[in-house]
Design an enzyme around this catalytic site. Structure first.
Site, PDB file in Angstrom:
ATOM      1  N   ASP A  43      -0.859   0.425   4.483  1.00 27.49           N
ATOM      2  CA  ASP A  43      -0.817   0.711   3.054  1.00 27.49           C
ATOM      3  C   ASP A  43      -1.469   2.078   2.844  1.00 27.49           C
ATOM      4  OD1 ASP A  43      -0.696   0.222   0.175  1.00 27.49           O
ATOM      5  OD2 ASP A  43      -2.852  -0.135   0.318  1.00 27.49           O
ATOM      6  N   ASP A  45      -2.679   3.812  -0.802  1.00 25.84           N
ATOM      7  CA  ASP A  45      -3.750   3.904  -1.806  1.00 25.84           C
ATOM      8  C   ASP A  45      -4.766   2.788  -1.615  1.00 25.84           C
ATOM      9  OD1 ASP A  45      -2.836   6.019  -4.035  1.00 25.84           O
ATOM     10  OD2 ASP A  45      -1.076   4.983  -3.247  1.00 25.84           O
ATOM     11  N   ASP A 223      -5.090  -3.318   1.084  1.00 24.10           N
ATOM     12  CA  ASP A 223      -6.282  -3.592   0.274  1.00 24.10           C
ATOM     13  C   ASP A 223      -6.023  -4.399  -0.991  1.00 24.10           C
ATOM     14  OD1 ASP A 223      -6.700  -1.332  -2.340  1.00 24.10           O
ATOM     15  OD2 ASP A 223      -4.960  -1.269  -1.030  1.00 24.10           O
TER      16      ASP A 223
END
Length: 278
Positions: A43, A45, A223
């Site tokens: 991922d 961001d 996240d």
């Protein structure tokens, strides 16, 4: 990094405010015994990059693009960014470097970093629906509208007080259009509305069917809530998932911050170089 992977306990879900939670979980080098047999899925961001006040203000720290480029080479191309951002947006952020990617929460896929998009391409959100959703940004100064084509995101990092009002407004639109094939993705100070039928997990499943990813054991680092669909499918792909900033349910471990992820990725290259040394 000496702990054997098989002996590593799975983390349980916890509240970020849990003061008793341990520090960063050490990641064993056994995880990636050979990068030539591994697929690295990341991922962006909140995982590779630190959050910024607005989506356009994120920046790539020195050395990260070089690390990703070396991992891409060492895995023979089996590294991919898996993001809610569009593939074009990812290219702008990492320019001049380009990487394989699953973009738009699974709406886009590009296997060849120097080629055109491959695989699934979702339809665009209906223009009238998008217009109604976009009007929600007028509820408060500081709400930022991001039109990704396949989805529309309402960022309220600069207007945290508007969170409840945003979700209530989205609920009213959904109630008014009960047959609209849309899903709401709650994220870190963002409410994203996308068409149903695709997720990061569907994108990763498709990605893993194609060379050079096919037949490899993936590991995924993410996240946010939207990454949990990928966490859930790692066992069926004989892979592992790691979360950032929190210990999500079912992951093999977690990192405290994106800086820890960047350090870990750099160490992967160092560890393999040591193994290869005579």
């Amino acid at each position: 990094m000496t702990e054997e992977l098989a002996d590593m306990p799975l983390d349980e879900e916890f509240s970020p405010e849990d003061e008793a939670s341990p520090e960063t979980v050490p990641v064993p080098s056994a995880l990636v015994g050979h990068l030539s047999e591994t697929a690295v899925l990341l991922d962006v961001d909140g995982t590779l990059l630190d959050f910024a006040p607005t989506p356009r203000e994120v920046w790539v720290p020195p050395g990260l693009a070089k690390t990703l480029g070396r991992l891409l080479e060492r895995t023979n191309g089996a590294l991919a960014l898996v993001s809610g951002r569009s593939v074009n947006d990812l290219d702008l952020i990492f320019a001049p470097d380009v990487f394989p990617a699953v973009g738009g929460h699974g709406a886009e896929m590009r296997l060849d970093p120097h080629g055109d998009g491959d695989g699934a391409h979702a339809l665009q959100l209906d223009k009238e629906l998008k217009r109604r959703l976009a009007a929600i940004a007028r509820l408060s100064p500081g709400i930022l509208l991001e039109d990704k084509g396949y989805s529309l995101a309402l960022h309220y990092r600069l207007a945290p007080h508007a969170e409840r009002a945003i979700y209530e407004a989205v609920s009213l639109i959904r109630a008014d259009l009960p047959d609209a094939p849309i899903e709401v993705l709650p994220g870190k100070q963002v409410c994203e509305i996308k068409l149903a039928g695709f997720t990061k997990a569907t994108g990763v499943r498709e990605l893993m069917k194609h060379p050079p990813f096919k037949g490899r054991k993936p590991f995924f680092i993410g996240d946010d809530v939207t990454d949990e669909t990928v966490f859930a499918i790692m066992p069926e792909l004989e892979g592992l998932a790691f979360s950032v900033g929190r210990r999500a349910k079912g992951v093999a471990g977690h990192f405290d911050a994106p800086s820890d992820v960047r350090e870990f990725l750099a160490h992967l290259l160092d560890d393999e170089r040591e193994i290869a040394a005579p």
